[in-house]
Design a protein around this motif. Structure first.
Motif, PDB file in Angstrom:
ATOM      1  N   UNK A 159      -0.385   2.776 -10.839  1.00 21.87           N
ATOM      2  CA  UNK A 159       0.945   3.176 -10.382  1.00 21.87           C
ATOM      3  C   UNK A 159       0.860   4.075  -9.156  1.00 21.87           C
ATOM      4  N   UNK A 160      -0.127   4.966  -9.143  1.00 26.83           N
ATOM      5  CA  UNK A 160      -0.252   5.885  -8.017  1.00 26.83           C
ATOM      6  C   UNK A 160      -0.584   5.139  -6.724  1.00 26.83           C
ATOM      7  N   UNK A 161      -1.435   4.139  -6.821  1.00 22.99           N
ATOM      8  CA  UNK A 161      -1.772   3.346  -5.642  1.00 22.99           C
ATOM      9  C   UNK A 161      -0.566   2.534  -5.179  1.00 22.99           C
ATOM     10  N   UNK A 162       0.118   1.873  -6.125  1.00 19.88           N
ATOM     11  CA  UNK A 162       1.292   1.077  -5.760  1.00 19.88           C
ATOM     12  C   UNK A 162       2.341   1.932  -5.045  1.00 19.88           C
ATOM     13  N   UNK A 163       2.476   3.175  -5.482  1.00 20.95           N
ATOM     14  CA  UNK A 163       3.506   4.050  -4.946  1.00 20.95           C
ATOM     15  C   UNK A 163       3.251   4.421  -3.486  1.00 20.95           C
ATOM     16  N   UNK A 164       2.021   4.221  -3.018  1.00 25.63           N
ATOM     17  CA  UNK A 164       1.657   4.679  -1.683  1.00 25.63           C
ATOM     18  C   UNK A 164       1.282   3.550  -0.721  1.00 25.63           C
ATOM     19  N   UNK A 165       1.123   2.334  -1.218  1.00 25.03           N
ATOM     20  CA  UNK A 165       0.615   1.253  -0.377  1.00 25.03           C
ATOM     21  C   UNK A 165       1.738   0.560   0.394  1.00 25.03           C
ATOM     22  N   UNK A 166       1.360  -0.097   1.480  1.00 22.80           N
ATOM     23  CA  UNK A 166       2.282  -0.956   2.212  1.00 22.80           C
ATOM     24  C   UNK A 166       2.344  -2.316   1.516  1.00 22.80           C
ATOM     25  N   UNK A 167       3.410  -3.073   1.712  1.00 29.55           N
ATOM     26  CA  UNK A 167       3.505  -4.394   1.095  1.00 29.55           C
ATOM     27  C   UNK A 167       2.377  -5.311   1.559  1.00 29.55           C
ATOM     28  N   UNK A 168       1.814  -6.053   0.630  1.00 30.13           N
ATOM     29  CA  UNK A 168       0.714  -6.973   0.939  1.00 30.13           C
ATOM     30  C   UNK A 168       1.307  -8.349   1.273  1.00 30.13           C
ATOM     31  N   UNK A 169       1.780  -8.488   2.513  1.00 26.61           N
ATOM     32  CA  UNK A 169       2.458  -9.716   2.937  1.00 26.61           C
ATOM     33  C   UNK A 169       1.490 -10.728   3.541  1.00 26.61           C
ATOM     34  N   UNK A 170       0.476 -10.239   4.238  1.00 22.48           N
ATOM     35  CA  UNK A 170      -0.519 -11.116   4.855  1.00 22.48           C
ATOM     36  C   UNK A 170      -1.915 -10.653   4.422  1.00 22.48           C
ATOM     37  N   UNK A 171      -2.278 -10.942   3.183  1.00 22.39           N
ATOM     38  CA  UNK A 171      -3.518 -10.403   2.609  1.00 22.39           C
ATOM     39  C   UNK A 171      -4.769 -10.987   3.252  1.00 22.39           C
ATOM     40  N   UNK A 172      -5.829 -10.204   3.196  1.00 21.70           N
ATOM     41  CA  UNK A 172      -7.156 -10.643   3.644  1.00 21.70           C
ATOM     42  C   UNK A 172      -8.029 -10.786   2.395  1.00 21.70           C
ATOM     43  N   UNK A 173      -7.808 -11.851   1.635  1.00 15.96           N
ATOM     44  CA  UNK A 173      -8.547 -12.071   0.406  1.00 15.96           C
ATOM     45  C   UNK A 173      -9.910 -12.690   0.706  1.00 15.96           C
ATOM     46  N   UNK A 174     -10.898 -12.363  -0.141  1.00 22.80           N
ATOM     47  CA  UNK A 174     -12.226 -12.971  -0.063  1.00 22.80           C
ATOM     48  C   UNK A 174     -12.514 -13.662  -1.394  1.00 22.80           C
ATOM     49  N   UNK A 175     -13.437 -14.614  -1.443  1.00 24.12           N
ATOM     50  CA  UNK A 175     -13.653 -15.410  -2.663  1.00 24.12           C
ATOM     51  C   UNK A 175     -13.965 -14.594  -3.909  1.00 24.12           C
ATOM     52  N   UNK A 176     -14.614 -13.439  -3.754  1.00 24.18           N
ATOM     53  CA  UNK A 176     -14.965 -12.640  -4.930  1.00 24.18           C
ATOM     54  C   UNK A 176     -13.843 -11.703  -5.372  1.00 24.18           C
ATOM     55  N   UNK A 177     -12.699 -11.735  -4.700  1.00 28.32           N
ATOM     56  CA  UNK A 177     -11.567 -10.903  -5.103  1.00 28.32           C
ATOM     57  C   UNK A 177     -10.951 -11.360  -6.426  1.00 28.32           C
ATOM     58  N   UNK A 178     -10.863 -12.645  -6.624  1.00 29.64           N
ATOM     59  CA  UNK A 178     -10.116 -13.198  -7.734  1.00 29.64           C
ATOM     60  C   UNK A 178      -9.061 -14.146  -7.193  1.00 29.64           C
ATOM     61  N   UNK A 179      -8.435 -14.960  -8.063  1.00 29.19           N
ATOM     62  CA  UNK A 179      -7.519 -16.014  -7.605  1.00 29.19           C
ATOM     63  C   UNK A 179      -6.102 -15.495  -7.316  1.00 29.19           C
TER      64      UNK A 179
END
Length: 369
Positions: A303-323
């Motif tokens: 919750x603390x991280x969500x409260x401070x982060x910017x929206x993840x609209x254009x993510x930079x995902x990598x294969x080991x992140x998860x689906x």
């Protein structure tokens, strides 16, 4: 705050599904409660005749008075002992029009004649279960296409039922919360987990995460398990539950409901099975409350991280992140006409393991020939 349109989720602003709108204890009063969800206002109250929970659109069709807003001066309220709830109906504090549990006006004090058919407010499908109140919301106006899930643990006499922790409002779109179901990579830095096995599965209205490993706060010596196992399920877009095996066998419940497009309310609860497998005594109640606090702390880390982060609209995902992308496709089914749901499921259903991770579900070895 980012909106549904920003995330390109679909045709509707708010998703179809079952949502928590209140803990039940808050309605153990003779007064109505004004609530706001899905960008609209509601009157929520417990009928004084039947005890059933009733949810109506908030505004009287006569002159748009809020039926449940705090009022301490109207004689409708004063003569009602401090409330405008009358039986299972509710009276408008401005002109005294009364609306039944079905939303239809059934009395206008100063009117002699038929009541106009338009004198009605919409009534909503609600259920009271698990110490909470749930509403079915559908932008298409349809009946539920999946049931409010049944959680047998709530009625198990060997389980200590928790109380609902209200975490408040979060200025994030629910997409940011749902992303967590696929987020293998955050478990170690945020929660202190040492993940040994992990997998996701998407099927129908369920998004599932299974994982196990060490944990810094939810596993202890002599507990139910020397590793933390979690079997976590989304039932629709907003009901998240997790069967946890660690210090105790427990059942975690996390709910989020949109208030506006890009803002949600969040609740947490934890049910704890007694270590001895019997009915809970005083010591079990103390242990369960302590474990619920630890569970709440673990969720507060997200919750603390969500409260401070910017929206993840254009993510930079990598294969080991998860689906993540599969999870986002699964989530889209609730923001589009139900006739299109299968199109999204065909793109995401199945089981997925992050690159380099071991699947949680271990296939049995074939018997020797």
């Amino acid at each position: 705050m980012a909106t549904t349109k920003d995330y390109r989720l679909g045709e509707y602003t708010y998703p179809r599904g079952w949502f928590m709108i209140s803990d039940a204890e808050s309605l153990n009063t003779h007064k109505p409660v004004a609530v706001r969800f899905f960008g609209q206002d509601f009157a929520l109250y417990r009928g004084r005749e039947s005890g059933k929970v009733i949810l109506l659109d908030a505004y009287c069709p006569h002159m748009k008075t809020h039926l449940a807003a705090r009022n301490t001066t109207s004689y409708v309220v004063l003569d009602g002992g401090g409330s405008n709830v009358e039986g299972d109906g509710i009276r408008c504090p401005y002109h005294g029009w009364r609306f039944g549990a079905d939303g239809k006006c059934d009395d206008i004090p100063y009117h002699d004649g038929p009541i106009p058919a338009a004198a009605a407010v919409k009534t909503w499908k609600v259920e009271e279960r698990y110490g909470a109140v749930w509403v079915w919301f559908d932008p298409e106006g349809g009946e539920p296409d999946y049931p409010l899930p049944h959680f047998a643990d709530w009625d198990d006499e060997n389980v200590v039922n928790g109380t609902w922790d209200y975490l408040g409002e979060l200025n994030q779109h629910p997409q940011e919360v749902v992303d967590n179901i696929a987020d293998y990579g955050h478990l170690s830095p945020i929660h202190g987990s040492t993940v040994e096995r992990f997998e996701n599965e998407f099927k129908g209205t369920n998004a599932i995460q299974r994982q196990c490993g060490g944990h810094r706060t939810l596993v202890g010596e002599g507990g139910a398990s020397d590793m933390l196992h979690t079997d976590t399920w989304y039932h629709g877009p907003a009901i998240l539950v997790s069967r946890v095996t660690g210090m105790f066998n427990s059942f975690m419940m996390i709910m989020h409901t949109p208030i506006e497009d890009g803002k949600i309310k969040v609740w947490h609860n934890l049910l704890v099975r007694t270590a001895h497998g019997g009915k809970p005594g005083p010591a079990d109640l103390v242990a369960a409350r302590q474990f619920q606090e630890a569970s709440l702390l673990a969720f507060a880390q997200d919750f603390e991280v969500w409260n401070q982060k910017a929206p993840c609209l254009n993510p930079l995902f990598i294969p080991s992140d998860g689906p993540f992308l599969k999870a986002r496709i699964w989530y889209k089914q609730f923001y589009n006409p139900r006739a299109k749901a299968q199109e999204y499921l065909e793109q995401c259903e199945g089981k997925y393991i992050p690159k380099g991770m071991v699947a949680y579900t271990q296939e049995p070895e074939a018997a020797p020939a």
